[in-house]
Design a protein around this motif. Structure first.
Motif, PDB file in Angstrom:
ATOM      1  N   ARG A 154      46.073  63.910  32.968  1.00 44.80           N
ATOM      2  CA  ARG A 154      45.584  64.371  31.877  1.00 44.80           C
ATOM      3  C   ARG A 154      44.181  65.222  32.921  1.00 44.80           C
ATOM      4  NH1 ARG A 154      45.849  58.283  33.577  1.00 44.80           N
ATOM      5  NH2 ARG A 154      47.149  57.519  31.641  1.00 44.80           N
ATOM      6  N   GLU A 155      43.960  65.769  33.681  1.00 47.27           N
ATOM      7  CA  GLU A 155      43.071  66.192  34.313  1.00 47.27           C
ATOM      8  C   GLU A 155      43.459  68.193  33.197  1.00 47.27           C
ATOM      9  OE1 GLU A 155      43.007  65.972  38.139  1.00 47.27           O
ATOM     10  OE2 GLU A 155      42.290  64.547  38.150  1.00 47.27           O
ATOM     11  N   LEU A 156      44.880  68.293  33.299  1.00 43.15           N
ATOM     12  CA  LEU A 156      45.508  69.637  32.872  1.00 43.15           C
ATOM     13  C   LEU A 156      44.407  70.067  31.737  1.00 43.15           C
ATOM     14  CD1 LEU A 156      49.212  69.461  33.564  1.00 43.15           C
ATOM     15  CD2 LEU A 156      47.425  70.737  34.845  1.00 43.15           C
ATOM     16  N   PRO A 157      44.326  69.651  30.905  1.00 44.00           N
ATOM     17  CA  PRO A 157      43.212  70.068  29.059  1.00 44.00           C
ATOM     18  C   PRO A 157      41.796  70.505  29.819  1.00 44.00           C
ATOM     19  CG  PRO A 157      44.807  67.601  28.721  1.00 44.00           C
ATOM     20  CD  PRO A 157      45.001  67.603  30.187  1.00 44.00           C
ATOM     21  N   ALA A 158      41.357  69.631  30.712  1.00 44.88           N
ATOM     22  CA  ALA A 158      40.201  69.874  30.657  1.00 44.88           C
ATOM     23  C   ALA A 158      39.757  71.970  31.713  1.00 44.88           C
ATOM     24  CB  ALA A 158      39.395  68.753  31.638  1.00 44.88           C
ATOM     25  N   ASP A 159      40.984  71.213  32.408  1.00 41.93           N
ATOM     26  CA  ASP A 159      40.680  72.534  33.805  1.00 41.93           C
ATOM     27  C   ASP A 159      41.325  73.652  32.815  1.00 41.93           C
ATOM     28  OD1 ASP A 159      40.548  71.101  35.781  1.00 41.93           O
ATOM     29  OD2 ASP A 159      42.794  70.380  36.112  1.00 41.93           O
ATOM     30  N   PHE A 160      42.454  73.637  31.543  1.00 38.13           N
ATOM     31  CA  PHE A 160      42.597  75.073  31.019  1.00 38.13           C
ATOM     32  C   PHE A 160      41.385  75.306  30.117  1.00 38.13           C
ATOM     33  CE2 PHE A 160      47.026  72.950  31.096  1.00 38.13           C
ATOM     34  CZ  PHE A 160      47.629  74.157  32.617  1.00 38.13           C
ATOM     35  N   ALA A 161      40.591  74.274  29.279  1.00 34.64           N
ATOM     36  CA  ALA A 161      39.146  75.119  28.129  1.00 34.64           C
ATOM     37  C   ALA A 161      38.276  74.930  29.583  1.00 34.64           C
ATOM     38  CB  ALA A 161      38.766  72.981  28.135  1.00 34.64           C
ATOM     39  N   ARG A 162      37.906  74.900  31.041  1.00 34.39           N
ATOM     40  CA  ARG A 162      37.090  75.358  31.003  1.00 34.39           C
ATOM     41  C   ARG A 162      37.577  76.745  32.067  1.00 34.39           C
ATOM     42  NH1 ARG A 162      36.121  69.934  33.471  1.00 34.39           N
ATOM     43  NH2 ARG A 162      38.108  70.401  34.964  1.00 34.39           N
ATOM     44  N   VAL A 163      39.109  76.942  32.102  1.00 35.55           N
ATOM     45  CA  VAL A 163      39.298  78.410  32.316  1.00 35.55           C
ATOM     46  C   VAL A 163      39.014  79.499  30.931  1.00 35.55           C
ATOM     47  CG1 VAL A 163      41.247  79.731  32.985  1.00 35.55           C
ATOM     48  CG2 VAL A 163      40.973  78.360  33.518  1.00 35.55           C
ATOM     49  N   ILE A 213      53.820  65.896  28.098  1.00 35.88           N
ATOM     50  CA  ILE A 213      52.826  66.681  29.099  1.00 35.88           C
ATOM     51  C   ILE A 213      53.525  68.641  29.622  1.00 35.88           C
ATOM     52  CG2 ILE A 213      53.382  67.464  32.112  1.00 35.88           C
ATOM     53  CD1 ILE A 213      52.873  64.555  32.636  1.00 35.88           C
ATOM     54  N   GLY A 214      54.198  68.412  28.980  1.00 35.44           N
ATOM     55  CA  GLY A 214      55.185  70.315  28.641  1.00 35.44           C
ATOM     56  C   GLY A 214      54.284  70.408  27.633  1.00 35.44           C
ATOM     57  N   ARG A 215      54.516  69.832  26.569  1.00 30.19           N
ATOM     58  CA  ARG A 215      53.434  70.532  25.552  1.00 30.19           C
ATOM     59  C   ARG A 215      52.436  70.490  25.832  1.00 30.19           C
ATOM     60  NH1 ARG A 215      53.832  74.080  21.545  1.00 30.19           N
ATOM     61  NH2 ARG A 215      52.386  73.020  19.687  1.00 30.19           N
ATOM     62  N   ARG A 216      51.214  69.976  26.946  1.00 28.99           N
ATOM     63  CA  ARG A 216      50.694  70.183  26.801  1.00 28.99           C
ATOM     64  C   ARG A 216      49.968  71.068  27.818  1.00 28.99           C
ATOM     65  NH1 ARG A 216      47.451  64.510  28.724  1.00 28.99           N
ATOM     66  NH2 ARG A 216      46.612  63.788  27.116  1.00 28.99           N
ATOM     67  N   VAL A 217      51.268  71.622  29.142  1.00 27.05           N
ATOM     68  CA  VAL A 217      50.694  72.611  29.942  1.00 27.05           C
ATOM     69  C   VAL A 217      51.119  74.066  28.793  1.00 27.05           C
ATOM     70  CG1 VAL A 217      51.920  74.269  32.262  1.00 27.05           C
ATOM     71  CG2 VAL A 217      51.607  71.591  31.723  1.00 27.05           C
ATOM     72  N   GLU A 218      51.989  74.439  28.149  1.00 27.18           N
ATOM     73  CA  GLU A 218      52.218  75.555  26.960  1.00 27.18           C
ATOM     74  C   GLU A 218      50.893  75.478  26.163  1.00 27.18           C
ATOM     75  OE1 GLU A 218      55.773  76.843  23.711  1.00 27.18           O
ATOM     76  OE2 GLU A 218      55.399  74.749  24.554  1.00 27.18           O
ATOM     77  N   LEU A 219      50.902  74.853  25.447  1.00 26.52           N
ATOM     78  CA  LEU A 219      48.767  75.173  25.223  1.00 26.52           C
ATOM     79  C   LEU A 219      47.844  74.952  25.415  1.00 26.52           C
ATOM     80  CD1 LEU A 219      49.776  71.565  22.633  1.00 26.52           C
ATOM     81  CD2 LEU A 219      49.599  74.266  21.880  1.00 26.52           C
ATOM     82  N   GLY A 220      47.828  74.946  26.581  1.00 26.62           N
ATOM     83  CA  GLY A 220      46.777  75.228  27.903  1.00 26.62           C
ATOM     84  C   GLY A 220      47.142  76.498  28.221  1.00 26.62           C
ATOM     85  N   VAL A 221      48.090  77.135  28.821  1.00 23.25           N
ATOM     86  CA  VAL A 221      47.961  78.165  29.183  1.00 23.25           C
ATOM     87  C   VAL A 221      48.124  79.626  27.895  1.00 23.25           C
ATOM     88  CG1 VAL A 221      50.139  80.287  29.589  1.00 23.25           C
ATOM     89  CG2 VAL A 221      50.020  77.950  30.606  1.00 23.25           C
ATOM     90  N   GLN A 222      48.571  79.430  26.837  1.00 25.77           N
ATOM     91  CA  GLN A 222      48.480  79.312  25.821  1.00 25.77           C
ATOM     92  C   GLN A 222      46.419  80.052  24.918  1.00 25.77           C
ATOM     93  OE1 GLN A 222      50.358  78.382  22.002  1.00 25.77           O
ATOM     94  NE2 GLN A 222      49.569  79.667  20.710  1.00 25.77           N
ATOM     95  N   GLU A 223      46.113  78.717  25.857  1.00 29.59           N
ATOM     96  CA  GLU A 223      44.739  78.987  25.270  1.00 29.59           C
ATOM     97  C   GLU A 223      43.792  79.794  25.909  1.00 29.59           C
ATOM     98  OE1 GLU A 223      40.728  75.724  25.332  1.00 29.59           O
ATOM     99  OE2 GLU A 223      42.632  75.130  25.676  1.00 29.59           O
TER     100      GLU A 223
END
Length: 491
Positions: free
Chosen positions: A198-207, A296-306
């Protein structure tokens, strides 16, 4: 001293509550904001077209008002969906951007963090479990091992790990069975994974937002930079190429990308999650938990793409700004904009809201003394001078030019016609006149031989050619026998 410590703690808390994240959660309409954002923006839908978002939010407001949550108890904000979204953009919960030809909304890192907090708080129990404590202990152990610089201690740790693996391999080889893990323990580990995910989307967005903020700072610094253009180009182009290393969040993400950037690693992660969901203990999780675990896998993939999209966009913007960098022009534009804003501010202070504004119907004409009214005649002023009759010197020059020209085909054809039915090309060339024994005449003779019919052998023939200036040059080639033509041959 205690007062100073209390004051410092209070100031830290005050600064935290001024962030958009806690401002969202502390606001009067926080339940409405969290509910709407969680419905409109999902894992598979990180961006929403502006028009679609306005329509969906308006539909949500109508449904809630029809259910009794009207404006009387201040549960719902007033205004249209468009006005509500504009306010959310202004306070830092939404960010508009262009995706192709469409304007879209995206959640900011603060909004993602607020949704994460509410999801963690209302998404079930948070407990001190074996999995969570083990995760902490393993992280601390790994940190201590990585920080250790003594090679003997590192070697000892590796030997102990290998011994433990050897014992487990021997046990499995002997028994052939692995000890089953209790479903409750597996459920605890799954809940811990969900807590971390649950912390990954916010971390990706902050980056991504840190890269965008760095981009804005670079462009602003560039507009204020008055150094020589060459020096500016070198520095800012380098910053554009290494934009990921320009922020602490970017450097941390670059390290994480080595683990999750491989598409095969993402595919393996998805397969492992599907395997976990197929196990019997997965029935103990509710539908929302199973959906979050599967995503979770989709979240990681979308975060990296963002993040990578933000990196490419920042590099493109910085490079484009550097290539068009003109300090004088930028300074003039800034001064013009400041004059316009100052004039607008003074006008609004001295005029009423309903005061008419005279539009600018035409732009001022440039002050030009005289414009050309015609172009020059494109035709030449006259015919070229006639060619003169060549004199004696010109005839000598023409003869010299012909001597250095191509093969003398007419002379060579006449010479070959006198050589009989068959002859050796090298012997024939050696017997020719001096003015037809040039290197180019050898090529002409070979051409005539090919046209009349010839055969080659493995022996090598050598000839000596004579240039017009008296110098010689030797050539070697495969021996050639030619079928000649006699002058008295019948056609």
């Amino acid at each position: 001293m205690s007062n100073t410590r209390a004051e410092a703690a209070y100031l830290r808390s005050l600064a935290a509550f001024r962030t958009p994240t806690l401002d969202l959660l502390h606001g009067r309409y926080a339940p409405f904001v969290v509910a709407v954002l969680s419905i409109v923006f999902t894992v598979d839908r990180p961006t929403v077209a502006v028009s679609d978002a306005h329509a969906e939010i308006a539909e949500i407001i109508d449904e809630l008002r029809a259910a009794g949550y009207d404006e009387d108890d201040r549960s719902l904000p007033s205004g249209s969906a468009r006005e509500i979204c504009r306010y959310w953009v202004r306070v830092g919960w939404l960010v508009p951007q262009i995706d192709g030809d469409v304007e879209v909304y995206r959640l900011t890192a603060h909004a993602v963090g607020a949704l994460e907090i509410t999801g963690r708080t209302g998404g079930g129990r948070t407990r001190v479990s074996n999995s969570r404590v083990r995760t902490l202990l393993e992280a601390v152990e790994r940190l201590a091992a990585d920080a250790e610089t003594d090679p003997e201690l590192r070697l000892q740790r590796l030997v102990e790990e290998r011994a433990a693996l050897d014992r487990e391999i021997a046990r499995l080889s002997t028994s052939g069975e692995s000890a089953p893990v209790d479903d409750e323990v597996l459920l605890e580990e799954a809940e811990n994974i969900l807590h971390l995910a649950r912390e990954l989307p916010a971390d990706f967005a902050r980056v991504a937002e840190s890269i965008k903020a760095m981009q804005r700072d670079v462009v602003a610094d560039l507009r204020r930079d008055v150094r020589p253009t060459g020096e500016v180009l070198r520095e800012y182009l380098e910053r554009g190429q290494h934009v990921m290393q320009a922020t602490a969040e970017g450097r941390a993400f670059a390290g994480a990308l080595r683990l999750i950037g491989d598409p095969e690693r993402i595919d393996d992660l998805t397969d492992q999650l599907h395997t976990v969901l197929a196990q019997p203990f997965a029935r103990l999780m509710d539908a929302q938990q199973r959906g979050e675990l599967d995503a979770i896998g989709r979240r990681v993939e979308l975060g990296v793409q963002e993040v990578l999209t933000a990196q490419r966009r920042a590099s493109h913007v910085i490079t484009g700004q550097v290539r068009t960098h003109d300090p004088v022009r930028d300074r003039q534009v800034d001064e013009l904009l400041r004059d316009v804003m100052a004039g607008l501010q003074s006008w609004t202070q001295s005029s009423s809201p309903d005061a008419p504004v005279d539009p600018v119907r035409s732009l001022p004409a440039a002050t030009v003394g005289h414009l050309r009214q015609s172009v020059s005649d494109i035709r030449p002023p006259g015919a070229p001078a006639p060619l003169t009759v060549p004199d004696a010197d010109a005839e000598l020059l023409d003869a010299d030019t012909r001597a250095w020209g191509g093969p003398r085909y007419a002379e060579l054809e006449a010479y070959v016609s006198q050589l009989g039915d068959e002859f050796d090309l090298a012997t024939a060339f050696e017997g020719a006149d001096d003015d037809t024994r040039r290197p180019v005449d050898l090529l002409g003779l070979l051409e005539i031989a090919h046209r009349n019919g010839m055969s080659e052998s493995d022996t090598v023939s050598t000839v000596e050619t004579l240039r017009p200036d008296g110098t010689t040059r030797r050539f070697a080639f495969g021996a050639v026998t030619v079928r000649g033509t006699k002058e008295n041959d019948d056609d």
